[in-house]
Design a protein around this motif. Sequence first.
Motif, PDB file in Angstrom:
ATOM      1  N   TRP A  48      41.332  18.789  -0.165  1.00  0.00           N
ATOM      2  CA  TRP A  48      42.586  18.108   0.132  1.00  0.00           C
ATOM      3  C   TRP A  48      42.379  17.028   1.188  1.00  0.00           C
ATOM      4  CZ3 TRP A  48      42.222  23.546   0.656  1.00  0.00           C
ATOM      5  CH2 TRP A  48      42.033  24.018   1.946  1.00  0.00           C
ATOM      6  N   SER A  49      41.126  16.618   1.398  1.00  0.00           N
ATOM      7  CA  SER A  49      40.828  15.635   2.444  1.00  0.00           C
ATOM      8  C   SER A  49      41.383  14.248   2.136  1.00  0.00           C
ATOM      9  CB  SER A  49      39.319  15.555   2.672  1.00  0.00           C
ATOM     10  OG  SER A  49      38.679  15.059   1.510  1.00  0.00           O
ATOM     11  N   THR A  50      41.659  13.960   0.864  1.00  0.00           N
ATOM     12  CA  THR A  50      42.167  12.636   0.490  1.00  0.00           C
ATOM     13  C   THR A  50      43.688  12.566   0.622  1.00  0.00           C
ATOM     14  OG1 THR A  50      42.436  13.267  -1.825  1.00  0.00           O
ATOM     15  CG2 THR A  50      40.302  12.334  -1.204  1.00  0.00           C
ATOM     16  N   GLY A  51      44.343  13.690   0.967  1.00  0.00           N
ATOM     17  CA  GLY A  51      45.797  13.721   1.026  1.00  0.00           C
ATOM     18  C   GLY A  51      46.413  14.255  -0.253  1.00  0.00           C
ATOM     19  N   GLU A  52      45.584  14.502  -1.260  1.00  0.00           N
ATOM     20  CA  GLU A  52      46.017  15.045  -2.542  1.00  0.00           C
ATOM     21  C   GLU A  52      45.102  16.236  -2.840  1.00  0.00           C
ATOM     22  OE1 GLU A  52      46.839  13.176  -6.991  1.00  0.00           O
ATOM     23  OE2 GLU A  52      45.155  12.428  -5.835  1.00  0.00           O
ATOM     24  N   VAL A  53      45.663  17.323  -3.352  1.00  0.00           N
ATOM     25  CA  VAL A  53      44.835  18.488  -3.669  1.00  0.00           C
ATOM     26  C   VAL A  53      44.119  18.229  -4.994  1.00  0.00           C
ATOM     27  CG1 VAL A  53      44.798  20.970  -4.065  1.00  0.00           C
ATOM     28  CG2 VAL A  53      46.466  19.993  -2.476  1.00  0.00           C
ATOM     29  N   ARG A  54      42.788  18.337  -4.973  1.00  0.00           N
ATOM     30  CA  ARG A  54      42.003  18.062  -6.182  1.00  0.00           C
ATOM     31  C   ARG A  54      40.856  19.054  -6.292  1.00  0.00           C
ATOM     32  NH1 ARG A  54      40.933  11.712  -5.562  1.00  0.00           N
ATOM     33  NH2 ARG A  54      40.130  11.883  -7.680  1.00  0.00           N
ATOM     34  N   LEU A  55      40.517  19.396  -7.527  1.00  0.00           N
ATOM     35  CA  LEU A  55      39.423  20.325  -7.769  1.00  0.00           C
ATOM     36  C   LEU A  55      38.095  19.589  -7.678  1.00  0.00           C
ATOM     37  CD1 LEU A  55      41.032  22.322 -10.687  1.00  0.00           C
ATOM     38  CD2 LEU A  55      40.637  23.106  -8.347  1.00  0.00           C
ATOM     39  N   MET A  56      37.114  20.298  -7.104  1.00  0.00           N
ATOM     40  CA  MET A  56      35.785  19.719  -6.873  1.00  0.00           C
ATOM     41  C   MET A  56      34.913  20.021  -8.088  1.00  0.00           C
ATOM     42  SD  MET A  56      35.623  20.922  -2.893  1.00  0.00           S
ATOM     43  CE  MET A  56      34.177  20.007  -2.360  1.00  0.00           C
ATOM     44  N   SER A  57      34.707  18.998  -8.904  1.00  0.00           N
ATOM     45  CA  SER A  57      33.948  19.115 -10.136  1.00  0.00           C
ATOM     46  C   SER A  57      32.626  18.360  -9.970  1.00  0.00           C
ATOM     47  CB  SER A  57      34.776  18.514 -11.278  1.00  0.00           C
ATOM     48  OG  SER A  57      34.081  18.536 -12.494  1.00  0.00           O
ATOM     49  N   ALA A  58      31.855  18.348 -11.019  1.00  0.00           N
ATOM     50  CA  ALA A  58      30.645  17.544 -11.060  1.00  0.00           C
ATOM     51  C   ALA A  58      30.510  16.976 -12.464  1.00  0.00           C
ATOM     52  CB  ALA A  58      29.421  18.370 -10.694  1.00  0.00           C
ATOM     53  N   LYS A  59      29.835  15.838 -12.558  1.00  0.00           N
ATOM     54  CA  LYS A  59      29.612  15.185 -13.854  1.00  0.00           C
ATOM     55  C   LYS A  59      28.116  14.985 -14.044  1.00  0.00           C
ATOM     56  CE  LYS A  59      30.621  11.103 -16.591  1.00  0.00           C
ATOM     57  NZ  LYS A  59      31.100   9.720 -16.593  1.00  0.00           N
ATOM     58  N   CYS A  60      27.654  15.317 -15.246  1.00  0.00           N
ATOM     59  CA  CYS A  60      26.248  15.135 -15.581  1.00  0.00           C
ATOM     60  C   CYS A  60      26.059  13.732 -16.155  1.00  0.00           C
ATOM     61  CB  CYS A  60      25.827  16.190 -16.593  1.00  0.00           C
ATOM     62  SG  CYS A  60      24.155  15.946 -17.215  1.00  0.00           S
ATOM     63  N   ALA A  61      25.202  12.940 -15.534  1.00  0.00           N
ATOM     64  CA  ALA A  61      24.950  11.575 -16.005  1.00  0.00           C
ATOM     65  C   ALA A  61      24.161  11.573 -17.320  1.00  0.00           C
ATOM     66  CB  ALA A  61      24.200  10.781 -14.933  1.00  0.00           C
ATOM     67  N   SER A  62      23.436  12.643 -17.602  1.00  0.00           N
ATOM     68  CA  SER A  62      22.626  12.701 -18.823  1.00  0.00           C
ATOM     69  C   SER A  62      23.474  12.883 -20.077  1.00  0.00           C
ATOM     70  CB  SER A  62      21.616  13.849 -18.737  1.00  0.00           C
ATOM     71  OG  SER A  62      20.731  13.639 -17.667  1.00  0.00           O
ATOM     72  N   PHE A 104      31.893  19.696 -15.211  1.00  0.00           N
ATOM     73  CA  PHE A 104      31.940  21.151 -15.121  1.00  0.00           C
ATOM     74  C   PHE A 104      32.525  21.597 -13.794  1.00  0.00           C
ATOM     75  CE2 PHE A 104      27.798  21.104 -12.972  1.00  0.00           C
ATOM     76  CZ  PHE A 104      27.187  20.001 -13.536  1.00  0.00           C
ATOM     77  N   PHE A 105      32.986  22.867 -13.811  1.00  0.00           N
ATOM     78  CA  PHE A 105      33.644  23.463 -12.654  1.00  0.00           C
ATOM     79  C   PHE A 105      33.407  24.951 -12.678  1.00  0.00           C
ATOM     80  CE2 PHE A 105      37.261  25.618 -10.708  1.00  0.00           C
ATOM     81  CZ  PHE A 105      37.356  24.976  -9.495  1.00  0.00           C
ATOM     82  N   PRO A 106      32.987  25.594 -11.606  1.00  0.00           N
ATOM     83  CA  PRO A 106      32.609  24.974 -10.328  1.00  0.00           C
ATOM     84  C   PRO A 106      31.429  24.023 -10.487  1.00  0.00           C
ATOM     85  CG  PRO A 106      32.656  27.396 -10.174  1.00  0.00           C
ATOM     86  CD  PRO A 106      32.781  27.047 -11.611  1.00  0.00           C
ATOM     87  N   ARG A 107      31.276  23.139  -9.516  1.00  0.00           N
ATOM     88  CA  ARG A 107      30.261  22.104  -9.650  1.00  0.00           C
ATOM     89  C   ARG A 107      28.839  22.633  -9.538  1.00  0.00           C
ATOM     90  NH1 ARG A 107      31.703  18.780  -4.108  1.00  0.00           N
ATOM     91  NH2 ARG A 107      30.508  20.075  -2.693  1.00  0.00           N
ATOM     92  N   GLU A 108      28.674  23.863  -9.048  1.00  0.00           N
ATOM     93  CA  GLU A 108      27.334  24.450  -8.968  1.00  0.00           C
ATOM     94  C   GLU A 108      26.847  24.969 -10.326  1.00  0.00           C
ATOM     95  OE1 GLU A 108      29.684  24.997  -6.696  1.00  0.00           O
ATOM     96  OE2 GLU A 108      28.758  24.101  -4.935  1.00  0.00           O
ATOM     97  N   HIS A 109      27.730  24.922 -11.327  1.00  0.00           N
ATOM     98  CA  HIS A 109      27.371  25.465 -12.638  1.00  0.00           C
ATOM     99  C   HIS A 109      26.511  24.451 -13.403  1.00  0.00           C
ATOM    100  CE1 HIS A 109      27.587  27.726 -16.301  1.00  0.00           C
ATOM    101  NE2 HIS A 109      28.102  26.706 -16.931  1.00  0.00           N
ATOM    102  N   TYR A 110      25.216  24.491 -13.197  1.00  0.00           N
ATOM    103  CA  TYR A 110      24.356  23.472 -13.779  1.00  0.00           C
ATOM    104  C   TYR A 110      23.904  23.782 -15.206  1.00  0.00           C
ATOM    105  CZ  TYR A 110      24.325  21.399  -9.188  1.00  0.00           C
ATOM    106  OH  TYR A 110      24.717  20.811  -8.025  1.00  0.00           O
ATOM    107  N   GLN A 111      24.097  25.011 -15.683  1.00  0.00           N
ATOM    108  CA  GLN A 111      23.677  25.357 -17.048  1.00  0.00           C
ATOM    109  C   GLN A 111      24.807  24.997 -18.012  1.00  0.00           C
ATOM    110  OE1 GLN A 111      20.654  26.401 -17.703  1.00  0.00           O
ATOM    111  NE2 GLN A 111      20.099  26.446 -15.537  1.00  0.00           N
ATOM    112  N   HIS A 112      25.234  23.753 -18.000  1.00  0.00           N
ATOM    113  CA  HIS A 112      26.441  23.377 -18.717  1.00  0.00           C
ATOM    114  C   HIS A 112      26.228  23.081 -20.185  1.00  0.00           C
ATOM    115  CE1 HIS A 112      24.592  19.703 -17.192  1.00  0.00           C
ATOM    116  NE2 HIS A 112      25.023  19.147 -18.310  1.00  0.00           N
ATOM    117  N   ARG A 113      25.069  22.691 -20.606  1.00  0.00           N
ATOM    118  CA  ARG A 113      24.855  22.334 -22.007  1.00  0.00           C
ATOM    119  C   ARG A 113      23.400  22.606 -22.374  1.00  0.00           C
ATOM    120  NH1 ARG A 113      27.575  17.269 -24.819  1.00  0.00           N
ATOM    121  NH2 ARG A 113      29.276  18.670 -24.359  1.00  0.00           N
ATOM    122  N   PRO A 114      23.179  23.505 -23.336  1.00  0.00           N
ATOM    123  CA  PRO A 114      21.794  23.802 -23.723  1.00  0.00           C
ATOM    124  C   PRO A 114      21.052  22.523 -24.145  1.00  0.00           C
ATOM    125  CG  PRO A 114      23.309  25.372 -24.729  1.00  0.00           C
ATOM    126  CD  PRO A 114      24.157  24.297 -24.090  1.00  0.00           C
ATOM    127  N   GLY A 115      19.850  22.363 -23.653  1.00  0.00           N
ATOM    128  CA  GLY A 115      19.032  21.223 -24.051  1.00  0.00           C
ATOM    129  C   GLY A 115      19.207  19.995 -23.180  1.00  0.00           C
TER     130      GLY A 115
END
Length: 144
Positions: A17-31, A36-47
């Motif tokens: 909520w540091s931006t003044g709006e409540v938002r979920l902390m996700s991550a995006k794979c550039a490959s 994905f969420f939580p962002r620590e979930h790196y096993q998001h897509r086989p291969g």
Amino acid sequence: MENMANKVARIPNLVDWSTGEVRLMSAKCASCGTYFFPREHYQHRPGCSREGVENVLLPGKGKLASYTVQYYPCPAPFRTDKKITPYGIGLVEFEAEKIQITGIITETDLKSLKVGMEMETTVLDLYVNEEKQEVVTWAFKAVL
Ligand SMILES: [Zn+2]
């Protein structure tokens, strides 16, 4: 947004909520482009090489994809000293990111819930800790 100064997240790195709006902390794979969420979930897509994963905040609003209403308290390890039953659990879709995230629905007339309605990310107060901080988790509320 309500005063967030004395609030602390129950689990770190899930909600921001540091931006003044409540938002979920996700991550995006550039490959492969997957969010994905939580962002620590790196096993998001086989291969996928999983190269170039970057942290991103999801938009503050999404659409209700599905929901249910629970009439019993959340089981442990969930902890709250508030009476929240009955409560809704919503599956909220962030359309552009192609991701759906589950959360408790707050501050809502549960009979008014409709699939497709706009939902806003918020926080749910759970309990006060030993440091007198309000411990919170992410949640969703209907945009009326
Ligand atoms: Zn990937």
